[in-house]
Write a protein that holds these residues in place. Structure first.
Motif, PDB file in Angstrom:
ATOM      1  N   SER A   8      57.762  67.948  -0.048  1.00  0.00           N
ATOM      2  CA  SER A   8      58.002  69.193   0.454  1.00  0.00           C
ATOM      3  C   SER A   8      58.918  69.385  -0.376  1.00  0.00           C
ATOM      4  N   VAL A   9      58.554  71.333  -0.882  1.00  0.00           N
ATOM      5  CA  VAL A   9      58.912  71.863  -1.872  1.00  0.00           C
ATOM      6  C   VAL A   9      60.143  73.012  -1.277  1.00  0.00           C
ATOM      7  N   SER A  10      61.468  73.011  -2.762  1.00  0.00           N
ATOM      8  CA  SER A  10      62.654  73.917  -2.393  1.00  0.00           C
ATOM      9  C   SER A  10      62.177  74.956  -3.091  1.00  0.00           C
ATOM     10  N   ASN A  11      61.677  76.326  -2.625  1.00  0.00           N
ATOM     11  CA  ASN A  11      61.252  77.147  -3.187  1.00  0.00           C
ATOM     12  C   ASN A  11      62.273  78.319  -3.029  1.00  0.00           C
ATOM     13  N   LEU A  12      63.082  79.444  -3.656  1.00  0.00           N
ATOM     14  CA  LEU A  12      63.694  81.057  -3.972  1.00  0.00           C
ATOM     15  C   LEU A  12      62.841  81.612  -2.497  1.00  0.00           C
ATOM     16  N   THR A  13      61.580  81.600  -1.690  1.00  0.00           N
ATOM     17  CA  THR A  13      60.782  82.387  -0.985  1.00  0.00           C
ATOM     18  C   THR A  13      60.242  81.454   0.318  1.00  0.00           C
ATOM     19  N   PRO A  14      60.479  81.142   1.430  1.00  0.00           N
ATOM     20  CA  PRO A  14      59.932  80.618   1.915  1.00  0.00           C
ATOM     21  C   PRO A  14      57.873  80.026   2.525  1.00  0.00           C
ATOM     22  N   HIS A  15      57.378  80.682   1.485  1.00  0.00           N
ATOM     23  CA  HIS A  15      55.726  81.371   0.905  1.00  0.00           C
ATOM     24  C   HIS A  15      55.729  80.944  -1.099  1.00  0.00           C
ATOM     25  N   ASP A  45      61.880  64.054   6.212  1.00  0.00           N
ATOM     26  CA  ASP A  45      61.628  63.865   6.267  1.00  0.00           C
ATOM     27  C   ASP A  45      60.841  63.290   5.360  1.00  0.00           C
ATOM     28  N   ALA A  46      60.898  64.641   4.093  1.00  0.00           N
ATOM     29  CA  ALA A  46      59.961  64.285   2.670  1.00  0.00           C
ATOM     30  C   ALA A  46      60.171  62.637   2.170  1.00  0.00           C
ATOM     31  N   ASP A  47      59.043  62.319   1.626  1.00  0.00           N
ATOM     32  CA  ASP A  47      58.952  61.393   0.699  1.00  0.00           C
ATOM     33  C   ASP A  47      59.036  61.805  -0.957  1.00  0.00           C
ATOM     34  N   VAL A  48      58.450  62.770  -1.668  1.00  0.00           N
ATOM     35  CA  VAL A  48      59.029  63.232  -2.494  1.00  0.00           C
ATOM     36  C   VAL A  48      59.174  65.264  -2.400  1.00  0.00           C
ATOM     37  N   CYS A  49      60.814  65.403  -3.164  1.00  0.00           N
ATOM     38  CA  CYS A  49      60.798  66.394  -2.974  1.00  0.00           C
ATOM     39  C   CYS A  49      60.756  67.383  -4.105  1.00  0.00           C
ATOM     40  N   ILE A  50      60.312  68.606  -4.131  1.00  0.00           N
ATOM     41  CA  ILE A  50      60.443  69.419  -6.085  1.00  0.00           C
ATOM     42  C   ILE A  50      61.107  70.492  -5.517  1.00  0.00           C
ATOM     43  N   LEU A  51      62.110  70.629  -6.774  1.00  0.00           N
ATOM     44  CA  LEU A  51      63.095  71.803  -7.312  1.00  0.00           C
ATOM     45  C   LEU A  51      61.732  72.619  -8.305  1.00  0.00           C
ATOM     46  N   HIS A  52      61.768  74.771  -7.031  1.00  0.00           N
ATOM     47  CA  HIS A  52      60.932  75.030  -7.764  1.00  0.00           C
ATOM     48  C   HIS A  52      61.314  76.336  -7.265  1.00  0.00           C
ATOM     49  N   HIS A  53      62.838  76.602  -8.694  1.00  0.00           N
ATOM     50  CA  HIS A  53      63.177  77.768  -8.586  1.00  0.00           C
ATOM     51  C   HIS A  53      63.206  78.141  -9.458  1.00  0.00           C
ATOM     52  N   ALA A  64      69.414  72.746  -2.512  1.00  0.00           N
ATOM     53  CA  ALA A  64      69.343  72.222  -1.455  1.00  0.00           C
ATOM     54  C   ALA A  64      69.839  70.375  -1.406  1.00  0.00           C
ATOM     55  N   ASN A  65      70.235  69.534  -0.435  1.00  0.00           N
ATOM     56  CA  ASN A  65      69.866  67.954  -0.653  1.00  0.00           C
ATOM     57  C   ASN A  65      68.981  67.666   0.271  1.00  0.00           C
ATOM     58  N   ALA A  66      68.489  66.132  -1.023  1.00  0.00           N
ATOM     59  CA  ALA A  66      67.339  65.732   0.045  1.00  0.00           C
ATOM     60  C   ALA A  66      67.626  64.366   0.297  1.00  0.00           C
ATOM     61  N   PRO A  67      66.726  63.935   1.059  1.00  0.00           N
ATOM     62  CA  PRO A  67      67.452  62.750   1.896  1.00  0.00           C
ATOM     63  C   PRO A  67      67.503  61.863   1.172  1.00  0.00           C
ATOM     64  N   ASP A  68      67.049  60.920   2.017  1.00  0.00           N
ATOM     65  CA  ASP A  68      68.545  59.791   1.485  1.00  0.00           C
ATOM     66  C   ASP A  68      66.872  59.210   0.332  1.00  0.00           C
ATOM     67  N   GLY A  69      66.610  57.976  -0.293  1.00  0.00           N
ATOM     68  CA  GLY A  69      65.315  57.292  -0.969  1.00  0.00           C
ATOM     69  C   GLY A  69      64.899  58.311  -1.487  1.00  0.00           C
ATOM     70  N   ALA A  70      64.005  59.758  -0.864  1.00  0.00           N
ATOM     71  CA  ALA A  70      63.135  60.925  -1.812  1.00  0.00           C
ATOM     72  C   ALA A  70      63.618  61.448  -3.156  1.00  0.00           C
ATOM     73  N   ALA A  71      62.001  60.741  -4.311  1.00  0.00           N
ATOM     74  CA  ALA A  71      62.546  61.152  -4.880  1.00  0.00           C
ATOM     75  C   ALA A  71      62.232  62.621  -5.609  1.00  0.00           C
ATOM     76  N   VAL A  72      63.045  63.049  -6.384  1.00  0.00           N
ATOM     77  CA  VAL A  72      63.063  65.032  -6.977  1.00  0.00           C
ATOM     78  C   VAL A  72      62.477  64.880  -8.225  1.00  0.00           C
ATOM     79  N   LEU A  73      61.783  66.019  -8.022  1.00  0.00           N
ATOM     80  CA  LEU A  73      61.682  66.180  -8.945  1.00  0.00           C
ATOM     81  C   LEU A  73      61.833  67.397  -9.762  1.00  0.00           C
ATOM     82  N   ASN A  74      62.556  67.405 -10.916  1.00  0.00           N
ATOM     83  CA  ASN A  74      63.298  68.371 -11.646  1.00  0.00           C
ATOM     84  C   ASN A  74      64.160  69.029 -11.283  1.00  0.00           C
ATOM     85  N   GLY A  75      65.092  67.964 -10.569  1.00  0.00           N
ATOM     86  CA  GLY A  75      66.109  68.025  -9.346  1.00  0.00           C
ATOM     87  C   GLY A  75      67.300  68.393 -10.984  1.00  0.00           C
TER      88      GLY A  75
END
Length: 282
Positions: A8-15, A45-53, A64-75
């Motif tokens: 799951s990627v958190s980006n400033l735009t949905p695409h 449901d993310a297993d891996v989260c990537i912060l891309h702002h 954004a908050n990541a789900p429990d247990g998920a790795a958050v890259l560049n968080g």
């Protein structure tokens, strides 16, 4: 790695815009059969989260908050400003007598933040446009750097007094790499997890622009002090620009949302190598 893995990627735009390297990595992960989602928030449901702002500074409380247990890259990469990372910054009163370069404190010439700030009002956008036009003719008179350009000056005496007072700008010692045939060199280290590659671009322009690049070379040795900086800043994925002098690396820029110059990056064996770095977080 399970095929049910959700990245799951958190980006400033949905695409994800195509020019970002992460766009190519996302396509490669999908080719392998993994689920990849991009939104302003993380999937529950993310297993891996990537912060891309693509912003220089981030407020942790606004992310954004990541789900429990998920790795958050560049968080934990919340500040990549020149003020924070610069190892070559010089002040008006120190004893440096060599050439200097004037830069924006914000990453990538301040373009990402500038685009968003001009959406605040018509008058602000108009004033900004006029100042940019003037800066192409005389950045000293405009009191603003020309878009996409950092002035290189022979010495600190050539730096306008207003620059030292402008908190949006910094002045650094200009220490380019030079080759025997007179080219300027800048190195780059791109990494994702435990996968990485490095290169050096050589150009006729002191800022080593793509348009003036004459050749490039790849290598595998990464200076240890850069690895220390990466760990200290909490980078899982990104690109460091640097130069080397007498066996020591000097960091110029730290980028957590690197872009790919042109073409389809998925064709690059080096980008395909980076895509494998996701496995370190699963």
């Amino acid at each position: 790695m399970s095929r049910d893995t959700l990245i799951s990627v958190s980006n400033l735009t949905p695409h994800m815009p195509e020019h970002y390297m992460l766009s190519a990595l996302m396509r490669l992960w999908r080719e392998k059969g993994f689920q990849v989602e991009c939104a302003d928030t993380y999937s529950h449901d993310a297993d891996v989260c990537i912060l891309h702002h693509d912003q220089t500074r981030l407020n942790r409380s606004a992310l954004a908050n990541a789900p429990d247990g998920a790795a958050v890259l560049n968080g934990n990469v919340l500040d990549i400003s020149k003020t924070y990372i610069s190892v070559l910054r010089t002040s008006e009163g120190d004893d440096w007598n060599g050439p200097v370069i004037v830069k924006t404190d914000l990453n990538h010439f301040g373009f990402p933040e500038g685009a968003r700030s001009e959406q605040s009002g018509l008058m602000s956008a108009l004033c900004g446009k006029l100042r940019r036009r003037l800066s192409h003719r005389s950045w000293r008179l405009a009191r603003q750097l020309p878009p996409g350009h950092y002035p290189v000056l022979q010495c600190k005496d050539d730096v306008p007094s207003w620059v030292w007072k402008d908190e949006s700008l910094i002045v650094e010692k200009f220490l380019p790499e030079r080759t025997e045939d007179g080219l300027y060199g800048v190195r780059g280290w791109i990494f994702f997890g435990d996968k990485e590659y490095a290169y050096r671009n050589l150009a006729t322009d002191p800022l080593v622009k793509v348009a003036t690049t004459q050749r490039h070379e790849f290598f595998s040795d990464i200076p240890e002090n850069l690895r220390v900086i990466r760990e200290k800043m909490g980078f899982d994925y990104g690109k460091f620009d640097y130069v080397e002098h007498d066996g020591k690396a000097f960091l110029l820029d730290a980028n957590k949302t690197p872009s790919f110059g042109h073409g389809d990056a998925t064709d690059s064996p080096r980008v395909r190598l980076l895509a494998e770095g996701i496995e370190a977080y699963l």
